[in-house]
Scaffold this motif. Structure first.
Motif, PDB file in Angstrom:
ATOM      1  N   ASN A   8     -71.801   1.798  -1.437  1.00  0.00           N
ATOM      2  CA  ASN A   8     -70.496   1.722  -2.101  1.00  0.00           C
ATOM      3  C   ASN A   8     -69.430   2.508  -1.333  1.00  0.00           C
ATOM      4  OD1 ASN A   8     -71.327   0.103  -4.156  1.00  0.00           O
ATOM      5  ND2 ASN A   8     -71.433   1.697  -5.714  1.00  0.00           N
ATOM      6  N   TYR A  22     -66.194   0.536  -0.166  1.00  0.00           N
ATOM      7  CA  TYR A  22     -64.899   0.745  -0.835  1.00  0.00           C
ATOM      8  C   TYR A  22     -64.006   1.758  -0.120  1.00  0.00           C
ATOM      9  CZ  TYR A  22     -67.206  -2.062  -4.278  1.00  0.00           C
ATOM     10  OH  TYR A  22     -67.871  -3.098  -4.880  1.00  0.00           O
ATOM     11  N   ASP A  59     -66.227  10.080  -0.222  1.00  0.00           N
ATOM     12  CA  ASP A  59     -65.480   9.213   0.707  1.00  0.00           C
ATOM     13  C   ASP A  59     -63.985   9.437   0.524  1.00  0.00           C
ATOM     14  OD1 ASP A  59     -64.240   7.283  -1.223  1.00  0.00           O
ATOM     15  OD2 ASP A  59     -66.316   6.744  -1.650  1.00  0.00           O
ATOM     16  N   ILE A 105     -60.986   5.516  -7.814  1.00  0.00           N
ATOM     17  CA  ILE A 105     -61.111   4.786  -9.088  1.00  0.00           C
ATOM     18  C   ILE A 105     -60.189   5.455 -10.103  1.00  0.00           C
ATOM     19  CG2 ILE A 105     -62.758   4.123 -10.920  1.00  0.00           C
ATOM     20  CD1 ILE A 105     -64.858   4.948  -8.488  1.00  0.00           C
ATOM     21  N   LEU A 110     -68.009   2.407 -15.243  1.00  0.00           N
ATOM     22  CA  LEU A 110     -68.608   2.077 -13.940  1.00  0.00           C
ATOM     23  C   LEU A 110     -70.089   1.716 -13.978  1.00  0.00           C
ATOM     24  CD1 LEU A 110     -67.080   4.606 -11.389  1.00  0.00           C
ATOM     25  CD2 LEU A 110     -66.449   2.252 -11.813  1.00  0.00           C
ATOM     26  N   PHE A 140     -69.873  -4.594 -14.186  1.00  0.00           N
ATOM     27  CA  PHE A 140     -68.500  -4.079 -14.206  1.00  0.00           C
ATOM     28  C   PHE A 140     -68.020  -3.828 -12.775  1.00  0.00           C
ATOM     29  CE2 PHE A 140     -65.281  -0.780 -14.107  1.00  0.00           C
ATOM     30  CZ  PHE A 140     -64.342  -1.344 -14.966  1.00  0.00           C
ATOM     31  N   ARG A 141     -66.850  -4.355 -12.466  1.00  0.00           N
ATOM     32  CA  ARG A 141     -66.232  -4.098 -11.168  1.00  0.00           C
ATOM     33  C   ARG A 141     -64.772  -3.750 -11.408  1.00  0.00           C
ATOM     34  NH1 ARG A 141     -68.023  -9.473  -8.373  1.00  0.00           N
ATOM     35  NH2 ARG A 141     -67.468 -10.116 -10.426  1.00  0.00           N
ATOM     36  N   VAL A 142     -64.297  -2.725 -10.713  1.00  0.00           N
ATOM     37  CA  VAL A 142     -62.943  -2.244 -10.982  1.00  0.00           C
ATOM     38  C   VAL A 142     -61.921  -3.339 -10.700  1.00  0.00           C
ATOM     39  CG1 VAL A 142     -61.180  -0.603 -10.236  1.00  0.00           C
ATOM     40  CG2 VAL A 142     -63.538   0.160 -10.567  1.00  0.00           C
ATOM     41  N   SER A 177     -63.809  -6.440  -5.100  1.00  0.00           N
ATOM     42  CA  SER A 177     -65.260  -6.306  -5.089  1.00  0.00           C
ATOM     43  C   SER A 177     -65.923  -7.565  -4.572  1.00  0.00           C
ATOM     44  CB  SER A 177     -65.772  -6.001  -6.487  1.00  0.00           C
ATOM     45  OG  SER A 177     -65.159  -4.852  -6.960  1.00  0.00           O
ATOM     46  N   GLY A 223     -69.861  -7.374  -3.593  1.00  0.00           N
ATOM     47  CA  GLY A 223     -70.448  -6.584  -4.680  1.00  0.00           C
ATOM     48  C   GLY A 223     -70.925  -7.433  -5.842  1.00  0.00           C
ATOM     49  N   SER A 224     -71.906  -6.912  -6.586  1.00  0.00           N
ATOM     50  CA  SER A 224     -72.458  -7.632  -7.728  1.00  0.00           C
ATOM     51  C   SER A 224     -72.112  -6.941  -9.043  1.00  0.00           C
ATOM     52  CB  SER A 224     -73.976  -7.686  -7.592  1.00  0.00           C
ATOM     53  OG  SER A 224     -74.492  -6.365  -7.590  1.00  0.00           O
ATOM     54  N   GLY A 225     -71.713  -5.685  -8.970  1.00  0.00           N
ATOM     55  CA  GLY A 225     -71.446  -4.927 -10.194  1.00  0.00           C
ATOM     56  C   GLY A 225     -72.726  -4.403 -10.828  1.00  0.00           C
ATOM     57  N   GLY A 284     -74.978  -2.249  -8.955  1.00  0.00           N
ATOM     58  CA  GLY A 284     -75.447  -1.045  -8.253  1.00  0.00           C
ATOM     59  C   GLY A 284     -75.450   0.210  -9.114  1.00  0.00           C
ATOM     60  N   LEU A 285     -74.330   0.470  -9.786  1.00  0.00           N
ATOM     61  CA  LEU A 285     -74.251   1.722 -10.558  1.00  0.00           C
ATOM     62  C   LEU A 285     -75.046   1.638 -11.859  1.00  0.00           C
ATOM     63  CD1 LEU A 285     -70.558   2.783  -9.867  1.00  0.00           C
ATOM     64  CD2 LEU A 285     -72.634   3.715  -8.879  1.00  0.00           C
ATOM     65  N   SER A 299     -63.412   9.192  -3.520  1.00  0.00           N
ATOM     66  CA  SER A 299     -64.334   9.470  -4.630  1.00  0.00           C
ATOM     67  C   SER A 299     -65.481  10.358  -4.157  1.00  0.00           C
ATOM     68  CB  SER A 299     -64.994   8.175  -5.139  1.00  0.00           C
ATOM     69  OG  SER A 299     -64.056   7.165  -5.283  1.00  0.00           O
TER      70      SER A 299
HETATM   71  P1  ADP Z   1     -70.736  -3.417  -6.778  1.00  0.00           P
HETATM   72  O1  ADP Z   1     -71.944  -4.216  -6.408  1.00  0.00           O
HETATM   73  O2  ADP Z   1     -69.570  -4.255  -7.221  1.00  0.00           O
HETATM   74  O3  ADP Z   1     -70.368  -2.417  -5.738  1.00  0.00           O
HETATM   75  P2  ADP Z   1     -71.409  -1.145  -8.454  1.00  0.00           P
HETATM   76  O4  ADP Z   1     -72.030  -1.119  -9.796  1.00  0.00           O
HETATM   77  O5  ADP Z   1     -72.134  -0.445  -7.346  1.00  0.00           O
HETATM   78  O6  ADP Z   1     -71.174  -2.666  -8.112  1.00  0.00           O
HETATM   79  O7  ADP Z   1     -69.971  -0.523  -8.569  1.00  0.00           O
HETATM   80  C1  ADP Z   1     -69.111  -0.945  -9.633  1.00  0.00           C
HETATM   81  C2  ADP Z   1     -67.662  -0.872  -9.198  1.00  0.00           C
HETATM   82  O8  ADP Z   1     -67.274   0.497  -9.051  1.00  0.00           O
HETATM   83  C3  ADP Z   1     -67.386  -1.514  -7.847  1.00  0.00           C
HETATM   84  O9  ADP Z   1     -67.168  -2.895  -7.984  1.00  0.00           O
HETATM   85  C4  ADP Z   1     -66.156  -0.777  -7.390  1.00  0.00           C
HETATM   86  O10 ADP Z   1     -65.002  -1.375  -7.958  1.00  0.00           O
HETATM   87  C5  ADP Z   1     -66.320   0.611  -8.009  1.00  0.00           C
HETATM   88  N1  ADP Z   1     -66.838   1.600  -7.032  1.00  0.00           N
HETATM   89  C6  ADP Z   1     -68.121   1.976  -6.850  1.00  0.00           C
HETATM   90  N2  ADP Z   1     -68.226   2.913  -5.891  1.00  0.00           N
HETATM   91  C7  ADP Z   1     -66.972   3.136  -5.445  1.00  0.00           C
HETATM   92  C8  ADP Z   1     -66.397   3.999  -4.444  1.00  0.00           C
HETATM   93  N3  ADP Z   1     -67.149   4.833  -3.708  1.00  0.00           N
HETATM   94  N4  ADP Z   1     -65.047   3.951  -4.284  1.00  0.00           N
HETATM   95  C9  ADP Z   1     -64.270   3.128  -5.032  1.00  0.00           C
HETATM   96  N5  ADP Z   1     -64.742   2.292  -5.974  1.00  0.00           N
HETATM   97  C10 ADP Z   1     -66.075   2.293  -6.179  1.00  0.00           C
END
Ligand code: ADP
Length: 263
Positions: free
Chosen positions: A161, A165, A189, A194, A202, A207-209, A214, A219-221, A223-224, A248
């Motif tokens: 991530n 990002y 980073d 965010i 998150l 969920f994706r910002v 994304s 991205g798949s939303g 990871g977190l 972040s």
């Molecule tokens: P994704 O596969 O979309 O990265 P995550 O669940 O890992 O899914 O992250 C969810 C959302 O959080 C991302 O789509 C992104 O918008 C935001 N995000 C995650 N990590 C960061 C980061 N280091 N800097 C900025 N935004 C981030």
């Protein structure tokens, strides 16, 4: 499967009484289990057709075939979409694995410095287009009791991530060290950051910002959401410090067992 599951809640009632609430959550639990199994089965079934499609695309794109530019563009689009789907399917499989309760017996001493050094090598490939300056400060003697594959997923998602990002030529700092009675992993980073309104969402599935941003990053939303479950299994806490447009820092604190508190 027909086990009865009761949720108990103990609450203070007034100043001198305690209220015990019991709720039958068996049905919710069974539905959750069905949802998890369904997602895991579908994801598993998608793996074979995806591999077949990828194989044929690679065959058509092989050097012996000189394609018309129009077809060449079409096949590279198919290839990148297959790669995206592949990643999504893999993340769904990981998520359905980590969503179930961890078995304490699967936990063992994990050589985290070795694991992180391996992830840093992988990061090198992810970082080829971005050319970030990635630095790592790793306590080479600090190990952790846990489930290696899960910890690897959590750390690699946070590192991926930070790379994804952060605009090209950014700065990413990774650290692993002991702070008092805890082990601290952090990825910092100087990327997109965010906003405070999104921070609490998150770790929700999908969920994706910013959906378009994304999508560009593939991205798949998920990871977190994976990170959240892994941390629950390890009695660990995630803290996120972020400023929109500034960057972040994702920090994980793990409780260390008394025998690990030697240094
Ligand atoms: P994704 O596969 O979309 O990265 P995550 O669940 O890992 O899914 O992250 C969810 C959302 O959080 C991302 O789509 C992104 O918008 C935001 N995000 C995650 N990590 C960061 C980061 N280091 N800097 C900025 N935004 C981030």
């Amino acid at each position: 499967n027909n086990e009865l599951r009761i949720e108990l809640r103990l609450m203070a009632y007034g100043t001198d009484q305690i209220l015990l609430l019991a709720r039958d959550v068996s049905k919710i639990f069974r539905l959750e289990e069905m949802r998890r199994d369904f997602v895991a089965n579908v994801s598993h079934e998608l793996k074979t057709p995806l591999t077949v499609v990828r194989g044929y695309v690679e065959m058509v794109q092989s050097t012996e075939n000189v394609l018309d530019p129009q077809w060449s563009k079409a096949f590279s689009t198919i290839e990148s979409q297959v790669t995206r789907m592949d990643r999504l399917v893999q993340q769904l499989l990981v998520l359905s694995r980590v969503e179930i309760q961890a078995d304490e017996e699967d936990k063992q001493s994990v050589n985290i410095p070795k694991l992180l050094n391996g992830l840093l090598e992988d990061a090198h490939w992810l970082n080829q287009d971005k050319q970030h300056q990635i630095t790592a400060d790793i306590d080479e003697s600090l190990n952790l009791n846990g489930i290696e594959s899960e910890l690897k997923s959590a750390f690699s998602n946070l590192i991926a991530n930070a790379i994804a990002y952060t605009p090209a030529n950014g700065k990413i700092e990774i650290s692993w060290k002991q702070v008092d009675a805890k082990a601290k992993f952090s990825v910092k980073d100087n990327g997109a950051g965010i906003g405070p309104e999104d921070l609490h969402r998150l770790t929700e599935r999908f969920f994706r910002v910013d959906k378009s941003r994304s999508r560009d990053t593939g991205g798949s939303g998920l990871g977190l959401a994976i990170v959240k479950h892994v941390l629950n299994h390890h009695n660990a806490k995630l803290s996120i410090n972020s400023q929109l447009g500034e960057g972040s820092e994702f920090v994980i604190f793990f409780e260390l067992k008394p025998q690990q508190l030697c240094n």
